[in-house]
Motif scaffolding. Structure first.
Motif, short mmCIF file in Angstrom:
data_model
loop_
_atom_site.label_atom_id
_atom_site.label_comp_id
_atom_site.label_asym_id
_atom_site.label_seq_id
_atom_site.Cartn_x
_atom_site.Cartn_y
_atom_site.Cartn_z
N ALA A 165 -5.22 -11.33 -15.08
CA ALA A 165 -5.83 -12.44 -14.38
C ALA A 165 -5.45 -12.33 -12.91
O ALA A 165 -4.33 -11.92 -12.58
CB ALA A 165 -5.35 -13.77 -14.94
N ASP A 166 -6.36 -12.69 -12.03
CA ASP A 166 -6.09 -12.62 -10.60
C ASP A 166 -4.86 -13.43 -10.22
O ASP A 166 -4.09 -13.06 -9.33
CB ASP A 166 -7.30 -13.10 -9.80
CG ASP A 166 -8.46 -12.12 -9.85
OD1 ASP A 166 -9.59 -12.54 -9.53
OD2 ASP A 166 -8.24 -10.95 -10.21
N SER A 167 -4.65 -14.53 -10.93
CA SER A 167 -3.57 -15.45 -10.58
C SER A 167 -2.18 -14.88 -10.84
O SER A 167 -1.19 -15.42 -10.33
CB SER A 167 -3.73 -16.76 -11.34
OG SER A 167 -3.70 -16.55 -12.73
N VAL A 168 -2.10 -13.80 -11.63
CA VAL A 168 -0.78 -13.26 -11.96
C VAL A 168 -0.58 -11.85 -11.41
O VAL A 168 0.53 -11.29 -11.54
CB VAL A 168 -0.54 -13.25 -13.48
CG1 VAL A 168 -0.77 -14.65 -14.06
CG2 VAL A 168 -1.39 -12.21 -14.20
N LYS A 169 -1.60 -11.27 -10.81
CA LYS A 169 -1.47 -9.92 -10.28
C LYS A 169 -0.34 -9.86 -9.25
O LYS A 169 -0.22 -10.71 -8.39
CB LYS A 169 -2.78 -9.47 -9.63
CG LYS A 169 -3.86 -9.11 -10.64
CD LYS A 169 -5.14 -8.67 -9.93
CE LYS A 169 -6.22 -8.30 -10.93
NZ LYS A 169 -7.49 -7.94 -10.26
N GLY A 170 0.48 -8.83 -9.37
CA GLY A 170 1.59 -8.67 -8.46
C GLY A 170 2.85 -9.41 -8.87
O GLY A 170 3.92 -9.18 -8.31
#
Length: 126
Positions: free
Chosen positions: A60-65
Motif C-alpha cells: 500500500a502506498d501508505s506503508v511504502k518505505g
C-alpha cells in the motif's frame, strides 16, 4: 485447506516498530501468495503488503518505505516488519493466503485470497 496462525501484534508508541509473523500449514501447494491486510474500526479491509512465492511484492502506498514484507519458504512463514509506526497504522492485521491472478495481485483486492488468519491487534498510542 490452509490454516494461518498470526503473531506479533501489540501496543507500540508512535515511531516504534513491530514485527508480525504468519505461519501457514495444510495445502500449501494451493497458494502462491501470502500477505497482510488491515482493518480499522468503521473502515474497510485494506491491503498492507503481499508477497508471491516468487518474491514479487505489492505494498500500500501508505506503508511504502516504512514496512517490509518477507518470507521464509522453508517455514511457510511471512513476516511484516513495521517501522516508524503512525497512529493511523492502528488496526487489526489479518494474514491472507491464496492464489490471486496477476491483475488481482497488483490490484491488492482482498477478494483474491481464500484463506485468512484470525487477526492480530496493532495499537499505536502514546
Amino acid at each position: 485447506q490452509v490454516q494461518l496462525v498470526e503473531s506479533g501484534g501489540g501496543l507500540v508508541q508512535p515511531g516504534g516498530s513491530l514485527r508480525l509473523s504468519c505461519s501457514a500449514s495444510g495445502s500449501i501447494s494451493s497458494i502462491n501468495a501470502m500477505g497482510w491486510y488491515r482493518q480499522a474500526p468503521g473502515k474497510q479491509r485494506e491491503l498492507v503488503a503481499v508477497i508471491t512465492r516468487g518474491g514479487s511484492t505489492k505494498y500500500a502506498d501508505s506503508v511504502k518505505g516504512r514496512f517490509a514484507i518477507s518470507r521464509d519458504s522453508a517455514k511457510n512463514t511471512v513476516y511484516l516488519q513495521m517501522n516508524s509506526l503512525k497512529l493511523e497504522d492502528a488496526a487489526v492485521y489479518y494474514c491472507a493466503a491464496g492464489r490471486p491472478g496477476p491483475l488481482v495481485f497488483q490490484s491488492g483486492a482482498p477478494g483474491g485470497y481464500d484463506y485468512w488468519g484470525q487477526g492480530t491487534q496493532v495499537t499505536v498510542s502514546s
